[in-house]
Write a protein that holds these residues in place. Structure first.
Motif, mmCIF file in Angstrom:
data_model
loop_
_atom_site.group_PDB
_atom_site.id
_atom_site.type_symbol
_atom_site.label_atom_id
_atom_site.label_comp_id
_atom_site.label_asym_id
_atom_site.label_seq_id
_atom_site.Cartn_x
_atom_site.Cartn_y
_atom_site.Cartn_z
ATOM 1 N N GLY A 64 40.769 49.023 39.614
ATOM 2 C CA GLY A 64 41.436 50.312 39.679
ATOM 3 C C GLY A 64 40.819 51.306 40.638
ATOM 4 N N ARG A 65 40.082 50.810 41.641
ATOM 5 C CA ARG A 65 39.486 51.682 42.650
ATOM 6 C C ARG A 65 39.922 51.207 44.032
ATOM 7 N N THR A 66 40.805 51.940 44.632
ATOM 8 C CA THR A 66 41.406 51.577 45.911
ATOM 9 C C THR A 66 40.362 51.331 46.992
ATOM 10 N N ASP A 67 40.528 50.200 47.689
ATOM 11 C CA ASP A 67 39.678 49.841 48.830
ATOM 12 C C ASP A 67 38.187 49.858 48.513
ATOM 13 N N SER A 68 37.817 49.409 47.315
ATOM 14 C CA SER A 68 36.415 49.479 46.902
ATOM 15 C C SER A 68 35.673 48.148 46.946
ATOM 16 N N LEU A 69 36.393 47.044 47.082
ATOM 17 C CA LEU A 69 35.753 45.728 47.036
ATOM 18 C C LEU A 69 35.701 45.122 48.438
ATOM 19 N N GLY A 70 34.500 45.056 48.992
ATOM 20 C CA GLY A 70 34.326 44.584 50.360
ATOM 21 C C GLY A 70 33.917 43.132 50.450
ATOM 22 N N PRO A 71 33.674 42.653 51.663
ATOM 23 C CA PRO A 71 33.396 41.234 51.906
ATOM 24 C C PRO A 71 32.140 40.705 51.239
ATOM 25 N N GLU A 72 31.231 41.576 50.854
ATOM 26 C CA GLU A 72 29.997 41.123 50.199
ATOM 27 C C GLU A 72 30.260 40.447 48.856
ATOM 28 N N LEU A 73 31.434 40.680 48.271
ATOM 29 C CA LEU A 73 31.773 40.072 46.983
ATOM 30 C C LEU A 73 32.464 38.719 47.114
ATOM 31 N N PHE A 74 32.873 38.362 48.310
ATOM 32 C CA PHE A 74 33.742 37.200 48.457
ATOM 33 C C PHE A 74 33.099 36.103 49.304
ATOM 34 N N ALA A 75 33.644 34.892 49.165
ATOM 35 C CA ALA A 75 33.132 33.731 49.888
ATOM 36 C C ALA A 75 34.298 32.999 50.553
ATOM 37 N N PRO A 76 34.011 32.254 51.606
ATOM 38 C CA PRO A 76 35.070 31.499 52.280
ATOM 39 C C PRO A 76 35.818 30.575 51.315
ATOM 40 N N GLY A 77 37.123 30.516 51.505
ATOM 41 C CA GLY A 77 37.953 29.593 50.742
ATOM 42 C C GLY A 77 38.463 30.103 49.411
#
Length: 142
Positions: A64-77
């Motif tokens: 519920g926080r717009t544009d708050s989750l950046g690439p540091e949380l994600f992995a390829p695929g």
């Protein structure tokens, strides 16, 4: 998820849900468990949320926080379901919780905002309000 992963593509996958609301987070966790995914429910007190999320195949972003989750949380695929929808003053448009521009180059797939899950969520909530109103009217008739 079946659109992105196929009919049996959820079974055995690791999933993280960012947000534990009764409207989205908790029901999403139950639905994923019913599809035989291993689910981690993340929230504001989760320690090293980035490490937790990077280990998963599926991420449901519902904080519920717009544009708050950046690439540091994600992995390829990974497959990302962005449930969030809100107005970004900076971009002057509707955006989800995930910084889509920064992650779309390396994740496998991400739902669009607007036009993805947000519209479905709004429709389901409207249905629930209508059903509650009908039940209320029926109770008054008794």
């Amino acid at each position: 998820l079946r659109f992105y992963l196929g009919e049996d593509g959820i079974s055995g996958k690791r999933a993280a849900i960012i947000g534990r609301s009764r409207v989205v987070g908790l029901p999403a966790a139950m639905l994923l468990q019913q599809c035989d995914a291993t689910v981690t429910l993340c929230h504001s007190k989760t320690r090293d949320i980035a490490a937790v999320c990077r280990e998963c195949d599926i991420i449901v972003a519902a904080c519920g926080r717009t544009d708050s989750l950046g690439p540091e949380l994600f992995a390829p695929g990974q497959t990302i379901i962005d449930v969030g929808i809100g107005w970004s003053e900076e971009k002057q448009k509707l955006c989800g919780d995930v910084k889509t521009d920064e992650v779309s180059g390396f994740v496998s797939s991400i739902t669009p905002v607007p036009g993805g899950v947000g519209a479905v969520t709004a429709a389901v909530l409207a249905l629930h309000v209508a059903e509650a109103a009908e039940r209320s009217l029926e109770m008054e008739k008794r």
